[in-house]
Write a protein that holds these residues in place. Sequence first.
Motif, short mmCIF file in Angstrom:
data_model
loop_
_atom_site.label_atom_id
_atom_site.label_comp_id
_atom_site.label_asym_id
_atom_site.label_seq_id
_atom_site.Cartn_x
_atom_site.Cartn_y
_atom_site.Cartn_z
N ALA A 224 0.91 -1.09 -0.10
CA ALA A 224 0.08 0.07 0.09
C ALA A 224 0.95 1.10 -0.09
O ALA A 224 0.53 2.36 -0.65
CB ALA A 224 -0.96 0.02 1.13
N LEU B 17 -1.56 3.74 -1.94
CA LEU B 17 -2.81 3.78 -1.33
C LEU B 17 -3.05 4.73 -0.19
O LEU B 17 -2.35 4.78 0.56
CB LEU B 17 -3.27 2.30 -1.07
N VAL C 35 -10.31 -2.58 2.67
CA VAL C 35 -9.50 -2.10 1.60
C VAL C 35 -10.50 -1.54 0.49
O VAL C 35 -9.99 -0.34 -0.04
CB VAL C 35 -8.68 -3.46 0.69
N SER D 278 -9.94 2.32 -1.00
CA SER D 278 -9.92 2.49 -2.39
C SER D 278 -10.90 3.61 -2.99
O SER D 278 -10.41 4.57 -3.69
CB SER D 278 -10.34 1.19 -3.21
N THR E 198 -6.62 -0.95 -6.88
CA THR E 198 -7.05 -1.81 -5.90
C THR E 198 -8.36 -2.21 -5.71
O THR E 198 -8.83 -3.37 -5.27
CB THR E 198 -6.47 -1.07 -4.38
#
Length: 511
Positions: free
Chosen positions: A229, A234, A287, A291, A324
């Motif tokens: 990440a 991210l 996640v 995202s 992602t």
Amino acid sequence: MLTALIAIPALGALLVAFLPKGRDELAKVTALAVTLVVAVLAIVMAIGFDNGGPRFQFTEKYWWIKQFGVHYAVGVDGVALVLILLSVILVPLVVLASWNDAERSGGVDAPPKRSVKAYFALLLTLEAMMIGVFAATDIFLFYVFFEAMLIPMYFIIGSYGGAQRSYAAVKFLLYSLFGGLLMLAAVIGLYVVSANAGHGTFLFGELRNLHIEPTTAKWLFLGFFVAFAIKAPLVPFHTWLPDAAGQAPAGAAVLLVGVLDKVGTYGMLRFCLELFPGAAKWFTPVVLTLSVIGIVYGAVLAIGQIDIKRLIAYTSISHFGFITLGIFAMTTQGQTGATLYMVNHGFSTGALFLVAGFLIARRGSSRIDAFGGVQKVAPLLAGTFLVAGLSGLSLPGLSTFVSEFLVLVGTFTRYKVPAIIATSGIVLAAVYILWMYQRTMSGPPTEKVVGMRDLSKRELVVIAPVLALLVVLGFYPKPALNMINPSVKQTMVKVEKHDPQPTIAEKGIRP
């Protein structure tokens, strides 16, 4: 073949570094020749890849550190192959685009900090590391390449970057080293688990079938995921990217955002999902939330940027949110679209950074308000910038549209709300791209822009292949999808997920 692809640029880097002093032009020509040889060999390998054959092909495996179960093991599946092709196509274009970058290192008006030979030797070293990280099928070998990539990029940013290059380089290094430390702990933990099961190994093919206790799997997943990440990056692990990309030379920014960051999303798809499928499913809601936040957050911040390179960096944070999202949607369409997105984003962002580099070299500034009216004095330059920008907002007919569409459709079939929110990123992309184009290219030419020269033959040779690929893959993505699909299906089998079947309401339907 894979060993040759790694060794040739590494040996080329040594050759360039040890050329006699003052042979700068020879260093440039040598670097370009080496990268072209690597590109040709990689294309030959891709032609020989059998989409219906074994998952990993062109494999090699030799003992490296036998006492600890470490192998030199390489091989490629469709996902790794398309990312290697992305790398070897971009590097010679970056070398050609960076022909005079070393002389302008430290900013347009600053004196050079290092030699021309060192700059091109670092680019070749970086290419070897990038190929190695995608080709590695031993987890420890992957980790070595994962960390080794930092060294040439750190020196490129720190020695040849903008006014705040030292700060950006150190920040990039510290973030990456922190992520690498977490991954190293997880790699060691994975080896201990395999040793307790009777056979200590780092080979991906063997670890893929290892049963790991659920709680342990979640901790190991986190070690890998946070490292990836940060590399991707991210949200909220993204803050190093705008500084690094904004201060790096334009060519280095192409490789940083276009290729190096893909190692993060590649690692999520390859290792997080297949080594820890249960933990991956457990963490999926988190996640997906990150995202979606990244898609909107990156796009909104891009709109407010006053620096061209930082704007492109923030758009990439938004795009990585889409990638992602597709990976953790855990549908065939989502993961195929995410993998294709990695490739298309590399070319799209690469084109934007390359043209931005041409603009900055002419104007001596990366500020958006330093331009204006460029299309009237340099129409080819403005036209290429427009096509590159339109690919950034996923215009139908360009390759990014295909991958973004697959990600959104694949996500919507399983997670409707995240997909709907993510769609807002398309609207925001139109805002930040078209507004940037309007401010830099439209209107009457400013005083500093009058007399700006158009693209040279060298610059046309650099940008034309990238734009051509964006168009070709936009209309005919089948060759890339044919390579990607078999590997994605293997991932889906491992995470024990099946594509949701469409349902038809029976009410009111007559037989």
